[in-house]
Design an enzyme around this catalytic site. Structure first.
Site, short mmCIF file in Angstrom:
data_model
loop_
_atom_site.label_atom_id
_atom_site.label_comp_id
_atom_site.label_asym_id
_atom_site.label_seq_id
_atom_site.Cartn_x
_atom_site.Cartn_y
_atom_site.Cartn_z
N ARG A 17 0.94 -1.18 -0.21
CA ARG A 17 -0.08 0.01 -0.48
C ARG A 17 0.74 1.01 -0.26
NH1 ARG A 17 -2.07 1.71 6.00
NH2 ARG A 17 -3.78 3.29 4.88
N ASN A 73 -1.28 1.19 16.87
CA ASN A 73 -1.98 1.50 14.98
C ASN A 73 -3.01 1.17 14.94
OD1 ASN A 73 -1.60 2.95 12.81
ND2 ASN A 73 0.39 2.79 12.53
N ALA A 76 -6.89 4.18 10.49
CA ALA A 76 -8.17 4.64 9.97
C ALA A 76 -8.70 5.07 10.47
CB ALA A 76 -8.75 4.83 8.30
N ASP A 86 -12.82 4.73 23.72
CA ASP A 86 -13.31 3.83 24.83
C ASP A 86 -13.00 2.20 25.45
OD1 ASP A 86 -15.21 6.03 25.50
OD2 ASP A 86 -16.83 5.00 24.50
N GLU A 97 0.78 5.46 21.05
CA GLU A 97 -0.09 5.49 19.65
C GLU A 97 0.88 5.37 18.17
OE1 GLU A 97 -2.56 9.03 19.10
OE2 GLU A 97 -3.41 8.38 17.11
N HIS A 99 1.81 5.82 14.60
CA HIS A 99 1.95 6.11 12.94
C HIS A 99 3.15 6.14 12.08
CE1 HIS A 99 -2.67 7.15 14.19
NE2 HIS A 99 -1.76 7.72 15.12
N ILE A 100 2.83 5.68 11.41
CA ILE A 100 4.17 5.00 10.55
C ILE A 100 4.50 6.31 9.73
CG2 ILE A 100 4.61 3.76 8.61
CD1 ILE A 100 2.79 1.86 9.47
N SER A 101 3.27 6.86 8.80
CA SER A 101 3.26 8.08 8.77
C SER A 101 3.35 9.50 9.32
CB SER A 101 2.84 8.42 7.74
OG SER A 101 1.25 8.12 8.18
N ARG A 106 -0.69 15.80 6.92
CA ARG A 106 -1.13 14.95 6.02
C ARG A 106 -2.56 16.11 6.42
NH1 ARG A 106 -1.02 8.50 5.91
NH2 ARG A 106 -1.97 9.18 4.30
C1 DQA Z 1 -1.25 5.72 9.74
C2 DQA Z 1 -2.27 6.89 9.49
C3 DQA Z 1 -3.22 6.56 8.87
O1 DQA Z 1 -4.58 7.74 8.69
C4 DQA Z 1 -3.98 6.02 8.00
O2 DQA Z 1 -5.19 6.61 8.07
C5 DQA Z 1 -3.32 4.52 8.19
C6 DQA Z 1 -1.83 4.43 8.97
C7 DQA Z 1 -0.29 5.33 9.87
O3 DQA Z 1 0.45 4.89 10.44
O4 DQA Z 1 0.68 6.22 9.73
O5 DQA Z 1 -3.68 3.18 7.65
O6 DQA Z 1 -2.24 5.09 11.22
#
Ligand code: DQA
Length: 145
Positions: A17, A73, A76, A86, A97, A99-101, A106
């Site tokens: 992806r 992670n 979305a 919750d 938490e 996030h890779i990006s 964004r």
């Molecule tokens: C994500 C960032 C989210 O916005 C996105 O929907 C993902 C991956 C990330 O790891 O950067 O699926 O969580």
């Protein structure tokens, strides 16, 4: 130390992806890297993934009584799910938490994170290394409790 790494929708397609955003490392390679990190640091780590919100809620609930920390992670669902917030609040287990990006840089719709309120920290934009950082931070955090 028992840590669960919980991944949400589409993370099973890592490597395929949008590689310009999420990199070329596959989900299988990510799982192997995390497991190796656990073995090297004597941390018991289980890595889970689901594309379904309710399954992710179940995974969080199943952490009750057998897990010291959660790395999550939610993909979305980060930006939409009060149910995940919750669930994290309900189990009340230290969570980070990931996030890779770099979500903060964004689209506008990625600027909301519901689960952030239930997490001690957010690591965003460090690629898959962010998972290892989160595990390290969680391990330190839990050892200080
Ligand atoms: C994500 C960032 C989210 O916005 C996105 O929907 C993902 C991956 C990330 O790891 O950067 O699926 O969580």
């Amino acid at each position: 130390m028992r840590i669960k790494v919980i991944n949400g929708p589409n993370l099973n397609l890592l490597g395929i992806r949008e590689p310009d955003i999420y990199g070329k490392v596959t989900y299988k390679d990510l799982v192997e890297q995390i497991k190796k990190y656990g073995e090297d640091h004597n941390i018991d780590i289980e890595v889970l993934q689901s594309n379904h919100e309710g399954d992710l809620v179940d995974m969080i609930q199943e952490c009750l009584y057998n897990t010291d920390g959660i790395v999550i992670n939610p993909g979305a669902y980060t930006h939409t799910s009060i149910a995940l917030l919750d669930a994290l609040k309900a189990v009340n287990i230290p969570a980070i938490e990931v996030h890779i990006s770099e979500v903060d840089k964004r689209e506008n719709f990625r600027q909301i994170s519901y689960i952030r309120k239930a997490c001690t920290e957010t690591i965003s934009g460090h690629g898959i290394n962010g998972y290892m950082e989160a595990i390290e931070h969680l391990n330190d955090h839990i050892n200080k409790l």
